[in-house]
Design an enzyme around this catalytic site. Structure first.
Site, PDB file in Angstrom:
ATOM      1  N   ASP A  60      -6.215  11.563   4.442  1.00 23.60           N
ATOM      2  CA  ASP A  60      -5.655  10.778   3.345  1.00 23.60           C
ATOM      3  C   ASP A  60      -4.217  11.213   3.094  1.00 23.60           C
ATOM      4  O   ASP A  60      -3.957  12.335   2.641  1.00 23.60           O
ATOM      5  CB  ASP A  60      -6.500  10.973   2.090  1.00 23.60           C
ATOM      6  N   ASN A  87       5.316   4.923   7.381  1.00 18.02           N
ATOM      7  CA  ASN A  87       4.896   3.540   7.602  1.00 18.02           C
ATOM      8  C   ASN A  87       3.675   3.131   6.778  1.00 18.02           C
ATOM      9  O   ASN A  87       3.493   1.953   6.484  1.00 18.02           O
ATOM     10  CB  ASN A  87       4.593   3.340   9.093  1.00 18.02           C
ATOM     11  N   TYR A 155       3.302  -3.578  -5.931  1.00 19.50           N
ATOM     12  CA  TYR A 155       3.942  -3.500  -4.617  1.00 19.50           C
ATOM     13  C   TYR A 155       5.463  -3.497  -4.762  1.00 19.50           C
ATOM     14  O   TYR A 155       6.153  -2.668  -4.158  1.00 19.50           O
ATOM     15  CB  TYR A 155       3.489  -4.673  -3.754  1.00 19.50           C
ATOM     16  N   LYS A 159       8.044  -0.448  -3.706  1.00 15.96           N
ATOM     17  CA  LYS A 159       9.048  -0.602  -2.656  1.00 15.96           C
ATOM     18  C   LYS A 159      10.470  -0.451  -3.200  1.00 15.96           C
ATOM     19  O   LYS A 159      11.359   0.039  -2.495  1.00 15.96           O
ATOM     20  CB  LYS A 159       8.874  -1.947  -1.953  1.00 15.96           C
TER      21      LYS A 159
END
Length: 250
Positions: A60, A87, A155, A159
């Site tokens: 994890d 990534n 999200y 980001k």
């Protein structure tokens, strides 16, 4: 004999992570591949040009102890580190903010931001201590770091924060030949973006079928960035399907 080049790839069990592992392996890199799913990681390893030069470490990525172990195992096997590809990512399933459970928000931020921070911290420790100093970090951002989609608060926030991590670590790394890049991807055809081919929600309420592109092009871009000398930085770049409604008004 070519010098050893070593990369850690998070989220290497599928999608962009898997394609990048295959491309870097074909370019002669030795790899440490990590994700939660061991079976899929082994499939990525088997698809690489040189599976013997692939270390698989399942776990994890938001767990601090696991991240430390990942970097320790990489150094124990290869003796150095040249590239970290942050990534691993998670989306928030298009949820209006008033319906967003706190646990969903936290889990997206943990994978997209906290895991990237943990890995960046460990990479910096290695990059500063090895001889010669230096290395490269590539963060998988998103067009959502600049223009969010509707109903994507977790999200988009994560980001945008990755962009802050990219810039701050680029400043801290510049005197040690540590180069940091954020690659913002628009509609690579992975499981995360495949729904856009069925109709993606737009800010005006329409659902529009959006084009996607083969993630192999992202992988090839990562290989190119990784081939640059550490005293050359590409701080940020966008790669997207040409028809994505990003620049301008749709």
């Amino acid at each position: 004999m070519a010098s050893l080049k070593v990369a850690i790839i998070t989220g290497a069990s599928s999608g962009i992570g898997r394609h990048t592992a295959i491309a870097l392996s074909a370019a002669g890199w030795s790899l440490a591949l990590t994700a939660r799913r061991l079976t899929e990681l082994e499939e990525t390893k088997a698809a690489c040009a040189n599976p013997e030069a692939c270390l698989v470490v399942a776990g994890d990525i938001v767990d601090e102890g696991f991240v430390k172990s990942l970097f320790e195992q990489t150094i124990a096997k290869y003796g150095r580190l040249d590239l970290l590809f942050n990534n691993a990512g998670r989306s928030d399933k298009a949820t209006p903010i008033e319906n967003m459970p706190l646990e969903m928000f936290k889990s997206v931020v943990e994978v997209n931001l906290i895991a990237s921070f943990l890995c960046t911290r460990e990479a910096f420790r290695i990059f500063k201590s090895q001889t010669p100093t230096g290395g490269r970090i590539i963060n998988n951002g998103s067009l959502a770091a600049h223009v969010p989609r509707p109903n994507s608060s977790a999200y988009a926030c994560s980001k945008h924060a990755v962009q802050g991590l990219t810039k701050s670590s680029a400043i801290e790394g510049r005197h040690f030949d540590i180069s940091v890049t954020q690659i913002d991807i628009g509609n690579a055809h992975t499981s995360m973006a495949s729904g856009h081919t069925l109709g993606a929600l737009q800010p005006d309420g329409r659902r529009v079928v959006e084009p996607t592109f083969d993630p192999v092009h992202v992988a090839n871009t990562v290989v190119h960035l990784a081939s640059l000398p550490n005293n050359v930085t590409v701080l940020s770049m966008d790669i997207m399907a040409t028809g994505v409604p990003y620049a301008g008004r749709g």
